[in-house]
Write a protein that holds these residues in place. Structure first.
Motif: not given
Lengths: 479, 479
Positions: A390-392, A407-410, A444-446
């Motif tokens: 995953x894009x963590x 991470x970027x969120x799904x 989106x990501x955070x």
């Protein structure tokens, strides 16, 4: 109006000989029956107040003990003492509050941090904690300034929540039910319908899910508030109550997210370098002295300020989890079986010892690790095309370990729902969260930055209990 | 990097015809099969994106529904439409996320605030809540800027506390004990030694007592954090979880305290006037339209912006509780028995109707009431020489009622201990608090500003649930 005083920091910076001033503060020391070292908390630099011999009653002078509070009016004069250029020659000295020298817990000597933790209500009056909490203040202000300048909206996400879906950790229950006489339903279960919120409620472990709701309207939001873990961790890095900053940004992918986090951390450090130089110098000296007690190989290679400068001036190292596992596996440290948890293959979570090896031994700088195995990360992280990761992203800092997790969120509804199903997360309870994917979803990501860990990093303190005003840890809820 | 976009607020302010830009956001409306009103949350002013007829597939155009998210690249051109000077002629339009027009709860029409409260996860996407939460952000930033400029230290006082001494209201219990199987002591009582903190713990109702500890070292501190009341109040002015700002200042007396509070409130208003003019204009218009529904005598005499200007340009009225009682007693309103609680004599607490009469009918401006009877105020307020009153101050605002409560604190140990005894407050539990009076006590004062009430005042909203992201009230803990 009683408060017509000049703050000592301002007086020392801009005062001019000949001016008459009023200062108020607390006596740190009183030497030779004439020199008062006065502190008002605006700086660690005490103001020397001179009570000219013979000008004041003995009865008054006897009351000038460590911790006593005074109001002094006098004239600024150039100082011949070392370490100061100005002092105040007192015309009048008024004792505002006495401090019994026999009973005052803070004596003019070095106290251990452990002792001061027990006296947390007074430790703000020491140089170490004066500096720590002024730096903490500056870091907090810099957080707001950074995001405000970028047009982020500060969102106060709820502290009390009925959602425990994230599974980030053990939670504290919040209730008004009478424990001595709990209401029960017909089948004998506790009747949470009778509780204040009509359902079971907890203290939040993260504002992220609510933050995402804000980002889907304002594009850029951040939170900065208290978060909670009811974990029985008695370590130097864990608190039951701590403050966290969580930006969430619509249209950001993982790379945007890393860029924002790195820029943010550097901004905070630069702000403190610009605004708290005296405090940092004091803390650097304190740390250097502490480390003299340690064996050579346990000491930091860089002093505190050099470390901060190094972080400012170098890019964070970015690599994938998979690359990190390879480095760890092939390291001499691993081959010589020096890790408590040997690194054998792909898929396991990294232990603190592995993170610190990467940061402190291998790269010697902050590291951003990305693309972790999905099995060890949360349901909302975006699934990569490999089906495995995953894009963590986690940011690891020297001496601290994980300081940022994000991470970027799904954003794809079907993928998110499928992952929730696999992880047994009830979709109906998070229907509001899924709505953001149903209506106008966007990439989106955070991330979350643990504020106290950031304060640890910048101050060079080593126990997280020493960088929050009143620490909450297992069996400790004093003050 | 995906996020290479221009924010709409910036584009509308500084964009120039001929530039090629990328914008991303959510479709508010799509008219005449060619005009997209695009919003990204940076401003209520939508960007008009023109999808020239014939240039885009019908399949794509059908997906441009309210709530859908898009990425648009195009050229800035001067606009001939009214209400805008620039628009973007689209070269490419990419749908990021669809929004099923049949299912999307926010239709391009006016929704009631009640309806939107149920959809709090989506209401940020409306003009009203966009403006409210951007103003809320600005107010929060202004809080930090105000105190930072004055050299205050931001202190994070604890949220979980074992001290319930202030008696400011009903508290929420925080526990990790298993409710189904509570541990008991030998005599059958609940064994809180088994609880996480080894004792009974609650959510804080105020950070003041801890704030005073900070002020006795740094001189000037403030808190800004969540506070809690477990009161069963279902009103438009109460929340179970709300944010409060509490400055505490060593060497301040009651007058200094009033001056600070008045300056602070005006600073916050001025900041929003300077930074959120568009949002205020929108909210002013919204309020004016709402009030058209009301009978003439219930409408505000001033529009929202005029009200804020009036507060900025006039001194707050300062008078004592005793003077206020005289005014109320002698008022025609009282004589005609129009108060639900008639004002008969000195000593009773003021009801909301009395406060509003003073502010809205008598003085028609914010009022600071001082020197209340000690019997109706907290133990820590400084006792006046009359033996009857304490150096309290409450600030009352038009339309809101109490917005600030504060006092000079009792700095004299003997007086404080005596008052605690009278009020049955156990001194041993507050030994740490009393230490500040034992060692270098000084005159000091502080106050609390309810942040949501301030947001209500500035936005002209009338229900406190509409100015916090996710309201916590009895039986309501959604999201």
């Amino acid at each position: 109006m009683f408060n017509k005083r000049t703050k000592i920091k301002q007086l020392l910076a801009t005062g001019e000989a000949g001016q008459t001033v009023t200062v108020m503060g607390w006596v740190r020391t009183f030497r030779n029956n004439q020199f008062i070292a006065l502190n008002d908390g605006s700086t660690n630099n005490n103001l020397q107040v001179v009570a000219t011999l013979g000008s004041f009653d003995d009865a008054l002078l006897k009351r000038l003990t460590t911790g006593a509070s005074v109001k002094v009016t006098g004239e600024i004069v150039a100082s011949v003492g070392k370490g100061q250029t100005l002092e105040v020659k007192a015309n009048t000295i008024e004792i505002l509050g006495d401090s019994d020298a026999e009973k005052y817990p803070l004596q003019p000597k070095k106290h251990s941090l452990e002792f001061l933790r027990e006296k947390a209500h007074l430790r703000f009056r020491t140089n170490t904690f004066g500096s720590v909490f002024r730096v903490r203040h500056s870091l907090a202000f810099a957080v707001h300034e950074f995001f405000n300048r970028k047009g982020f909206v500060y969102l106060h996400t709820p502290v009390i929540t009925a959602s425990d879906a994230e599974g980030a950790g053990e939670m504290f229950r919040v209730t008004t039910l009478p424990l001595e006489n709990l209401p029960k339903t017909e089948d004998g279960a506790i009747d949470f319908k009778e509780d204040f919120f009509g359902k079971s409620a907890n203290l939040t472990v993260s504002g992220q899910l609510e933050g995402e709701l804000g980002a889907m309207a304002f594009s850029d939001i951040y939170t900065f508030g208290p978060t909670f873990r009811a974990e029985n961790s008695n370590t130097t890095r864990h608190l039951a109550e701590f403050w966290m900053i969580e930006p969430e940004v619509a249209f950001n992918d993982l790379e945007d997210n890393m860029n924002l986090a790195e820029e943010f951390i550097k901004y905070l450090i630069q702000y403190v370098m610009d605004h708290n130089r005296e405090d940092l110098s004091f803390l650097a000296q304190r740390l250097a002295e502490e480390e003299k007690q340690l064996p050579q190989d346990k000491r930091s290679e860089l002093g505190l300020i050099e470390k901060l400068e190094f972080v400012l001036n170098n890019d964070f190292e970015r690599l994938t989890y998979t690359e990190a596992i390879e480095i760890l596996k092939e390291s001499n440290h691993n081959k010589k079986k020096k890790f408590q948890y040997p690194v054998e293959g792909w898929g396991v979570d990294l232990q603190s010892e592995h993170e610190r090896y990467l940061v402190e031994k291998h790269f010697k700088k902050p590291v951003i690790l990305t693309n972790y195995p999905k099995e060890i990360k949360a349901f909302y992280m975006r699934q990569n095309d490999d089906g495995k990761t995953v894009a963590a992203m986690d940011i690891l800092a020297p001496g601290i370990g994980e300081i940022v997790g994000g991470s970027q969120r799904e954003e794809r509804l079907d993928k998110l729902e499928q992952r929730m199903k696999e992880m047994h997360i009830p979709a109906e309870e998070l229907s509001w969260y899924l709505d953001t994917r149903r209506f106008g979803t966007v990439p989106h990501a955070g991330f979350g930055l643990g504020f106290e860990r950031m304060v640890l990093f910048v101050t060079g303190m080593t126990n997280i209990r020493d960088v929050i005003a009143f620490a909450r840890t297992p069996n400790n809820c004093e003050f």
